[in-house]
Design a protein around this motif. Structure first.
Motif, PDB file in Angstrom:
ATOM      1  N   PHE A  52       8.915  34.982 -48.315  1.00 63.55           N
ATOM      2  CA  PHE A  52      10.415  35.254 -48.632  1.00 63.55           C
ATOM      3  C   PHE A  52      10.796  35.092 -47.053  1.00 63.55           C
ATOM      4  O   PHE A  52      11.925  34.287 -46.935  1.00 63.55           O
ATOM      5  N   TYR A  53      10.370  35.837 -46.031  1.00 64.14           N
ATOM      6  CA  TYR A  53      11.040  35.857 -44.907  1.00 64.14           C
ATOM      7  C   TYR A  53      10.842  34.517 -44.193  1.00 64.14           C
ATOM      8  O   TYR A  53      11.664  34.111 -43.438  1.00 64.14           O
ATOM      9  N   GLN A  54       9.664  33.629 -44.655  1.00 64.85           N
ATOM     10  CA  GLN A  54       9.694  32.452 -43.815  1.00 64.85           C
ATOM     11  C   GLN A  54      10.597  31.719 -44.492  1.00 64.85           C
ATOM     12  O   GLN A  54      11.256  30.781 -43.925  1.00 64.85           O
ATOM     13  N   GLU A  55      11.018  31.621 -45.856  1.00 66.88           N
ATOM     14  CA  GLU A  55      11.966  30.729 -46.283  1.00 66.88           C
ATOM     15  C   GLU A  55      13.468  31.092 -45.647  1.00 66.88           C
ATOM     16  O   GLU A  55      14.083  30.004 -45.539  1.00 66.88           O
ATOM     17  N   ILE A  56      13.613  32.348 -45.491  1.00 69.41           N
ATOM     18  CA  ILE A  56      15.062  32.606 -44.658  1.00 69.41           C
ATOM     19  C   ILE A  56      15.083  31.951 -43.507  1.00 69.41           C
ATOM     20  O   ILE A  56      15.774  31.347 -43.155  1.00 69.41           O
ATOM     21  N   CYS A  57      13.773  32.303 -42.895  1.00 68.28           N
ATOM     22  CA  CYS A  57      14.082  31.543 -41.542  1.00 68.28           C
ATOM     23  C   CYS A  57      14.243  30.035 -41.239  1.00 68.28           C
ATOM     24  O   CYS A  57      14.965  29.533 -40.797  1.00 68.28           O
ATOM     25  N   SER A  58      13.489  29.293 -42.210  1.00 65.44           N
ATOM     26  CA  SER A  58      13.568  27.954 -42.355  1.00 65.44           C
ATOM     27  C   SER A  58      15.106  27.470 -42.748  1.00 65.44           C
ATOM     28  O   SER A  58      15.680  26.671 -42.406  1.00 65.44           O
ATOM     29  N   LEU A  59      15.614  28.254 -43.612  1.00 70.67           N
ATOM     30  CA  LEU A  59      16.935  27.960 -44.372  1.00 70.67           C
ATOM     31  C   LEU A  59      18.066  28.057 -43.366  1.00 70.67           C
ATOM     32  O   LEU A  59      19.149  27.529 -43.173  1.00 70.67           O
ATOM     33  N   HIS A  64      22.245  21.070 -42.946  1.00 69.12           N
ATOM     34  CA  HIS A  64      22.301  19.642 -43.208  1.00 69.12           C
ATOM     35  C   HIS A  64      22.702  19.171 -44.302  1.00 69.12           C
ATOM     36  O   HIS A  64      22.621  19.965 -45.212  1.00 69.12           O
ATOM     37  N   LYS A  65      23.595  18.014 -44.497  1.00 71.15           N
ATOM     38  CA  LYS A  65      24.232  17.468 -45.736  1.00 71.15           C
ATOM     39  C   LYS A  65      23.091  17.135 -46.654  1.00 71.15           C
ATOM     40  O   LYS A  65      23.501  17.171 -47.741  1.00 71.15           O
ATOM     41  N   ASN A  66      22.068  17.037 -46.448  1.00 77.72           N
ATOM     42  CA  ASN A  66      20.831  16.686 -47.296  1.00 77.72           C
ATOM     43  C   ASN A  66      19.758  17.744 -47.432  1.00 77.72           C
ATOM     44  O   ASN A  66      18.806  17.519 -47.799  1.00 77.72           O
ATOM     45  N   VAL A  67      20.055  18.828 -47.083  1.00 83.88           N
ATOM     46  CA  VAL A  67      19.552  20.209 -47.264  1.00 83.88           C
ATOM     47  C   VAL A  67      20.285  21.177 -47.953  1.00 83.88           C
ATOM     48  O   VAL A  67      21.571  21.373 -47.501  1.00 83.88           O
ATOM     49  N   PRO A 160      21.251  13.562 -52.550  1.00 82.87           N
ATOM     50  CA  PRO A 160      20.025  14.355 -52.359  1.00 82.87           C
ATOM     51  C   PRO A 160      19.929  15.480 -51.407  1.00 82.87           C
ATOM     52  O   PRO A 160      20.597  15.387 -50.429  1.00 82.87           O
ATOM     53  N   LYS A 161      19.558  16.817 -52.020  1.00 84.57           N
ATOM     54  CA  LYS A 161      19.320  17.951 -51.018  1.00 84.57           C
ATOM     55  C   LYS A 161      18.196  18.462 -51.089  1.00 84.57           C
ATOM     56  O   LYS A 161      17.899  18.826 -52.333  1.00 84.57           O
TER      57      LYS A 161
END
Length: 249
Positions: A52-59, A64-67, A160-161
């Protein structure tokens, strides 16, 4: 928490637009990802918390327009009475949510014989967008670790994202690899070293090669191929295996 309940009709089954091993995704004005913290093994709880916290950190780093655009998160914990072996025990019920922009579809719905009618220009733009999004992630020292068509969302213009950063790893400056004991991923898209718990930027490139071939051929057929460790891996097909090796190595 009350806001998320209201926009998802209290997380009703009718609102579910995606299911995974670790989370369900609900449709509202935004997409709400609810992590499954109710697991049979207590050992998995800290793993899910870390995800959960790893995903928050990454996001938060990956804009970016493709994320896929990250809008926010909710970490809720409330006291709850549990009846265990006839005894009432007060415990803590934890719930974890991530909120994203809502996108109407994903790439896996367009990889089939029926989807071969996609214009070549559209396929090229999808491939180009995925490459640019992945390049940005790698510049931010983020390894996605679960790149596959189902984790690539498409907007109404087929832009795509890249989504779902639950398995992502954030590397330090100068770091090029990591070792993990918890090997999760999707067969057919996992690089050879990933099966041994080795995470590298090349792992994402391997997955990217498989995705590109699927977009070009419209097929998702795999066969078993032995790697150097005599482990059986799933790859696209034997005729295209040499192309994967060139791009990957």
């Amino acid at each position: 928490m009350s806001l998320l309940e209201s926009i998802t009709d209290n997380f009703s089954e009718e609102r579910i637009i995606g299911r995974g091993g670790f989370a369900d995704v609900y449709k509202g004005p935004v997409a709400v990802k609810k992590l499954k913290l109710q697991v049979s093994s207590e050992d998995m709880v800290p793993v899910l918390e870390e995800k959960f916290y790893q995903e928050i950190c990454s996001l938060m780093m990956a804009k970016h327009k493709n994320v896929v655009r990250f809008l926010g998160y909710c970490a809720d914990a409330q006291g709850k009475v549990y009846n265990i072996a006839g005894k009432n025990i007060v415990g803590e019920e934890r719930q974890r949510f991530l909120c994203f922009e809502f996108l109407p579809g994903s790439l896996d719905k367009h990889i089939s014989d029926a989807s071969r009618g996609l214009e070549w220009r559209t396929r090229y733009q999808i491939i180009k967008g995925i490459c640019e999004g992945l390049h940005h992630l790698h510049q931010q020292k983020i390894v996605h670790s679960d790149l596959k068509p189902a984790n690539i969302l498409l907007d109404h213009d087929m832009v795509p994202k890249i989504a779902d950063f639950g398995l992502a790893k954030c590397f330090n400056e100068g770091q090029t690899s990591a070792i993990t004991k918890n090997v999760f991923g999707s067969q057919g898209y996992m690089a050879p070293e990933f099966y041994r718990g080795v995470v590298t930027f090349r792992s994402d490139i391997y997955s990217l090669c498989i995705i590109i071939q699927e977009i070009l051929t419209g097929t998702k057929e795999y066969l078993l191929v032995e790697n150097e460790s005599n482990e059986h891996l799933l790859v696209e097909n034997e005729s295209n295996l040499s192309l994967i090796k060139v791009w990957y190595y």
